[in-house]
Design a protein around this motif. Sequence first.
Motif, PDB file in Angstrom:
ATOM      1  N   ASN A 141     -20.938   2.245   5.385  1.00 59.12           N
ATOM      2  CA  ASN A 141     -20.668   2.597   6.665  1.00 59.12           C
ATOM      3  C   ASN A 141     -19.666   3.524   7.357  1.00 59.12           C
ATOM      4  OD1 ASN A 141     -22.836   0.630   8.112  1.00 59.12           O
ATOM      5  ND2 ASN A 141     -22.083  -0.459   6.633  1.00 59.12           N
ATOM      6  N   GLY A 142     -18.829   4.269   6.027  1.00 57.29           N
ATOM      7  CA  GLY A 142     -18.014   4.982   6.287  1.00 57.29           C
ATOM      8  C   GLY A 142     -16.659   4.636   7.061  1.00 57.29           C
ATOM      9  N   LYS A 143     -16.319   3.335   6.885  1.00 55.99           N
ATOM     10  CA  LYS A 143     -15.231   2.711   7.224  1.00 55.99           C
ATOM     11  C   LYS A 143     -14.175   2.550   6.474  1.00 55.99           C
ATOM     12  CE  LYS A 143     -17.915  -0.001  10.626  1.00 55.99           C
ATOM     13  NZ  LYS A 143     -18.407  -1.169  11.088  1.00 55.99           N
ATOM     14  N   PRO A 144     -12.932   2.390   6.855  1.00 54.07           N
ATOM     15  CA  PRO A 144     -11.648   2.112   5.885  1.00 54.07           C
ATOM     16  C   PRO A 144     -11.790   0.740   5.566  1.00 54.07           C
ATOM     17  CG  PRO A 144     -11.101   2.266   8.213  1.00 54.07           C
ATOM     18  CD  PRO A 144     -12.426   2.783   8.008  1.00 54.07           C
ATOM     19  N   TYR A 145     -11.303   0.590   4.136  1.00 53.89           N
ATOM     20  CA  TYR A 145     -11.065  -0.693   3.391  1.00 53.89           C
ATOM     21  C   TYR A 145      -9.914  -0.879   2.553  1.00 53.89           C
ATOM     22  CZ  TYR A 145     -12.633  -4.911   0.874  1.00 53.89           C
ATOM     23  OH  TYR A 145     -12.539  -6.194   0.453  1.00 53.89           O
ATOM     24  N   THR A 146      -9.155  -2.089   2.661  1.00 54.34           N
ATOM     25  CA  THR A 146      -8.003  -2.284   1.873  1.00 54.34           C
ATOM     26  C   THR A 146      -8.314  -3.259   1.113  1.00 54.34           C
ATOM     27  OG1 THR A 146      -6.641  -1.634   3.886  1.00 54.34           O
ATOM     28  CG2 THR A 146      -5.662  -2.951   2.075  1.00 54.34           C
ATOM     29  N   SER A 147      -8.529  -2.823  -0.412  1.00 60.44           N
ATOM     30  CA  SER A 147      -8.741  -4.090  -1.293  1.00 60.44           C
ATOM     31  C   SER A 147      -7.228  -4.815  -1.804  1.00 60.44           C
ATOM     32  CB  SER A 147      -8.909  -3.087  -2.817  1.00 60.44           C
ATOM     33  OG  SER A 147     -10.108  -2.748  -2.366  1.00 60.44           O
ATOM     34  N   VAL A 148      -6.072  -4.136  -1.743  1.00 60.74           N
ATOM     35  CA  VAL A 148      -4.748  -4.791  -2.065  1.00 60.74           C
ATOM     36  C   VAL A 148      -3.819  -4.186  -1.243  1.00 60.74           C
ATOM     37  CG1 VAL A 148      -3.208  -5.285  -3.795  1.00 60.74           C
ATOM     38  CG2 VAL A 148      -5.798  -5.070  -4.667  1.00 60.74           C
ATOM     39  N   ASN A 149      -3.040  -5.182  -0.590  1.00 65.10           N
ATOM     40  CA  ASN A 149      -1.931  -4.826  -0.036  1.00 65.10           C
ATOM     41  C   ASN A 149      -0.996  -5.825   0.123  1.00 65.10           C
ATOM     42  OD1 ASN A 149       0.099  -3.938   1.836  1.00 65.10           O
ATOM     43  ND2 ASN A 149      -1.349  -3.458   3.652  1.00 65.10           N
ATOM     44  N   GLN A 150      -0.150  -6.235  -0.855  1.00 57.22           N
ATOM     45  CA  GLN A 150       0.920  -6.966  -1.387  1.00 57.22           C
ATOM     46  C   GLN A 150       2.270  -6.535  -1.582  1.00 57.22           C
ATOM     47  OE1 GLN A 150       0.574 -10.412  -1.006  1.00 57.22           O
ATOM     48  NE2 GLN A 150      -1.203 -10.494  -0.339  1.00 57.22           N
ATOM     49  N   THR A 151       3.040  -7.228  -1.017  1.00 58.83           N
ATOM     50  CA  THR A 151       4.630  -6.859  -1.565  1.00 58.83           C
ATOM     51  C   THR A 151       5.163  -7.970  -2.295  1.00 58.83           C
ATOM     52  OG1 THR A 151       4.844  -5.285   0.289  1.00 58.83           O
ATOM     53  CG2 THR A 151       6.921  -6.458  -0.586  1.00 58.83           C
ATOM     54  N   THR A 152       5.711  -7.742  -3.562  1.00 57.47           N
ATOM     55  CA  THR A 152       6.239  -8.715  -4.124  1.00 57.47           C
ATOM     56  C   THR A 152       7.696  -8.544  -4.571  1.00 57.47           C
ATOM     57  OG1 THR A 152       4.024  -8.968  -5.797  1.00 57.47           O
ATOM     58  CG2 THR A 152       6.025 -10.002  -6.507  1.00 57.47           C
ATOM     59  N   SER A 153       8.242  -9.792  -4.014  1.00 58.48           N
ATOM     60  CA  SER A 153       9.975  -9.621  -4.128  1.00 58.48           C
ATOM     61  C   SER A 153      10.244 -10.023  -5.644  1.00 58.48           C
ATOM     62  CB  SER A 153      10.425 -10.688  -3.173  1.00 58.48           C
ATOM     63  OG  SER A 153      11.758 -10.820  -3.399  1.00 58.48           O
ATOM     64  N   ILE A 154      11.588  -9.301  -6.041  1.00 60.47           N
ATOM     65  CA  ILE A 154      12.061  -9.964  -7.355  1.00 60.47           C
ATOM     66  C   ILE A 154      12.716 -11.084  -7.330  1.00 60.47           C
ATOM     67  CG2 ILE A 154      11.744  -7.499  -8.004  1.00 60.47           C
ATOM     68  CD1 ILE A 154      14.796  -7.393  -8.072  1.00 60.47           C
ATOM     69  N   LYS A 155      13.293 -11.378  -6.113  1.00 62.36           N
ATOM     70  CA  LYS A 155      14.359 -12.387  -5.944  1.00 62.36           C
ATOM     71  C   LYS A 155      13.741 -13.972  -5.766  1.00 62.36           C
ATOM     72  CE  LYS A 155      17.574  -9.280  -3.928  1.00 62.36           C
ATOM     73  NZ  LYS A 155      18.350  -8.744  -2.678  1.00 62.36           N
TER      74      LYS A 155
END
Length: 219
Positions: free
Chosen positions: A90-104
């Motif tokens: 349908n020509g729409k944007p899609y986000t598969s992964v969007n994660q921030t991982t801390s090292i602390k």
Amino acid sequence: MSRKSHTIKELKALKFLLDGQLRRAKKVDKNVCMIPDQVDKPDFGFVMKGVRIGIEVCSIDNSKLLESRNVHNSSKSNNAKRKKINAILNGKPYTSVNQTTSIKRDAWEGILLKKFNLHAGYENFKEVFLLLHTESYSDVSLSEATRFHLNHFCIDKECPFDKVYLVDLKNKKYIGKVFDKKSNKRLTIPKKLENLESETEVSQFFPVGQPFNIWNTYK
């Protein structure tokens, strides 16, 4: 109920630990050997100089990140993959992964405290090591920096395990020893790693040749 076999990740973690430590262990006892039927509580066991030593394996990963990766990389059909295909069609944007991982410590404190509380249940072993593994970071430097934060946490929380090690499954690397109860040495974070805090992984699809307002899409 006890398990009958190891997971693939446990076996990979053990391999990378052996890559980093087996030669040293052979210098202590050339006849060091694994206990073949040890698969749970702790996950592995070996005998060195007549002493039974256990190895408990534990992931310190960002579970949401791994779940996002797994569902979109799976060979099987699932809701996430269907949503992505539908967005593309349908020509729409899609986000598969969007994660921030801390090292602390906020990223793995709860996981480790649970393992610490289970330590008393490992019977018939004179020593038990904790083998930590991660595959959350693309940049291995973040795994290396995590080692130092883990060391400080283990000392501050009086880690009951005799030794703690860290391996990076994504980058296929033995990172190093995190903690040793005998020395209780607090490691100093190298300057090249001290400013590292987190890593963000983003995988997105944007339709080609179609204008859209990115603010309205992700606000």
